[in-house]
Design a protein around this motif. Structure first.
Motif: not given
Length: 469
Positions: A352-360
């Protein structure tokens, strides 16, 4: 003196009318379709809009799933069991309030007879502290907001496509109409030139050049009619029509004055709102996606902490009938803490941390793309107006040039090649003017979409469009 009736085509290219399409099993609706009606039809029936709306509805429904870990729940239980297990048999007898001193005999305790129990229960569960459920709810709602914004962006994009397809189909039919009239004039010219060859007034080469020009126009007309039919079919598909009915369109594009007036208004708006804070729907979707990804990351982290839940239940136990016999109740509070779950919790946090970075990163890309498209659309809007002005002047000049060449030809001062070249230039200039007018309309729609506006504003051009023939 040469007669001027052979190639009187100035009126042909002075006005762009609708083409007569070849016979087709596809039906056309009787009344002409306005742009406003086309947009309303697409809003409701366009395939992309319907898919986006259904996707959004599903995401909104899924956003309620985390409420299971937040709101109280109640359920009924009923069942029948029969057992010879010593503990189960004695416990069942005890629950049914049927224990007697004889039940404590060692032989009966060790080897009980089969016991039947019809049970019934009412269970109430009340979550107390479930951080992952609350944060999951926040993430799901943000994801639903992102889906809603994406659906709205799809609707805006569809409207932009409708503008392009609608006026593109009108332009295609207008081109076919011009070429159809040009072919009629060219064929008439060929017949008259041949008659003049027989009279010795012109040479055979004049007749051959006229025939070549007529054949070229005929070939262009065949292609134009095919393109016009394809354009109407594409428009029908974009509107979400699945049958064989094609829309009937107005007979001409909106006039230059109306198109330029709307474009000038939008161009002024582009300059005045260079620092506009209006967000496009795709940027809003990306922002909501960042909020959803961030909440989901916190949800994953919250699974590393304890959960606290409570429950209460009533139970009935009877040898024959569910919900019979004396009832008993149980209440309790349960705390649970998953200390180690095979590294699943930590893996979820990392994912989920990686997905948050991708979303930003996606949000940054959406903002940059939005600004790029906005700047490009503003430049295209200005450029298209300038090109339309040039194309309009060129069309006027080509018509005047054709008139002068025809006058010289009638006086024997120009060749048939010069006359045919002037006629071809006039036709091309008139078609180029119509294409430039369409380019301005396309630029307006593109600007509206790029700047976060509504392409439906182009329905104002309906009042300046002629009716279909």
């Amino acid at each position: 003196m040469r007669t001027s009736s052979r190639f009187s085509m100035a009126l042909v290219v002075a006005s762009l009318g609708a083409a007569t399409l070849p016979a087709s099993p596809i039906r056309a609706q009787s009344a002409p379709l306005s742009l406003g009606d086309a947009m309303r039809e697409a809003d409701q029936h366009a395939f992309g809009n319907r898919i986006a709306a259904a996707t959004t509805a599903g995401d909104r429904a899924r956003a309620r799933l985390p409420l299971k870990g937040i709101l109280p729940s109640a359920r009924l239980e009923a069942g029948v069991i029969r057992t010879t297990d010593p503990i189960g048999a004695f416990g069942t007898t005890l629950r049914q309030r049927l224990v007697t001193p004889a039940a404590f005999e060692p032989a009966k305790l060790n080897s009980p007879s089969a016991v039947t129990n019809a049970l019934g229960g009412v269970v109430l569960e009340v979550p107390l502290i479930n951080g992952d459920a609350w944060l999951g709810l926040r993430a799901a709602r943000a994801a639903a907001d992102a889906s809603t914004a994406a659906s709205e962006w799809s609707a805006v994009s569809t409207r932009t496509d409708v503008v392009r397809a609608y006026y593109g189909a009108i332009l295609a039919e207008a081109r076919a109409g011009v070429l159809a009239q040009a072919q009629q004039a060219a064929d008439a010219g060929v017949r008259q030139v041949r008659a003049m060859v027989a009279q010795g007034l012109v040479t055979k080469s004049d007749a051959l050049q006229a025939s070549v020009r007529a054949a070229d126009v005929a070939a262009q007309l065949l292609s134009a009619r095919s393109d016009a039919l394809s354009a109407r079919q594409q428009l029908a598909l974009l509107l979400g029509r699945t049958g064989a009915e094609l829309p009937t369109l107005p007979g001409a594009l909106p006039d230059d004055a109306a198109v330029i007036a709307l474009a000038a208004h939008d161009s002024a708006t582009a300059s005045a709102t260079a620092a506009s804070s209006v967000l496009r729907d795709d940027v809003r979707a990306a922002q909501a996606g960042v909020a959803a990804a961030s909440a989901d990351r916190r949800r994953a982290a919250s699974t590393l902490f304890p959960r606290v839940n409570s429950f209460a239940r009533y139970d009935w136990n009877d040898p024959r009938t569910p919900y019979a016999g004396q009832k008993n109740w149980t209440v309790g509070v349960m705390a649970s803490w998953s200390i180690f779950g095979g590294n699943a919790e930590l893996a979820d946090v990392a994912a989920t941390t990686a997905r948050a970075s991708a979303a930003r990163a996606g949000l940054d890309a959406a903002r940059a793309q939005s600004q790029l498209e906005r700047d490009d659309a503003a430049r295209r809007l200005t450029l298209s107006m300038q090109r339309l002005t040039l194309a309009r002047d060129a069309a006027d000049q080509s018509r005047e040039a054709y008139r002068l060449v025809q006058k010289r030809y009638d006086g024997g001062l120009a060749t048939i090649a010069e006359l045919l070249a002037a006629e071809s230039s006039t036709t091309s200039a008139s078609l180029a003017q119509a294409a430039a007018r369409y380019a301005v309309i396309d630029a307006i729609a593109t600007w509206r979409r790029a700047s976060g506006g509504d392409p439906a504003a182009l329905t104002a051009l309906d009042t300046s469009t002629t009716t279909a023939r």
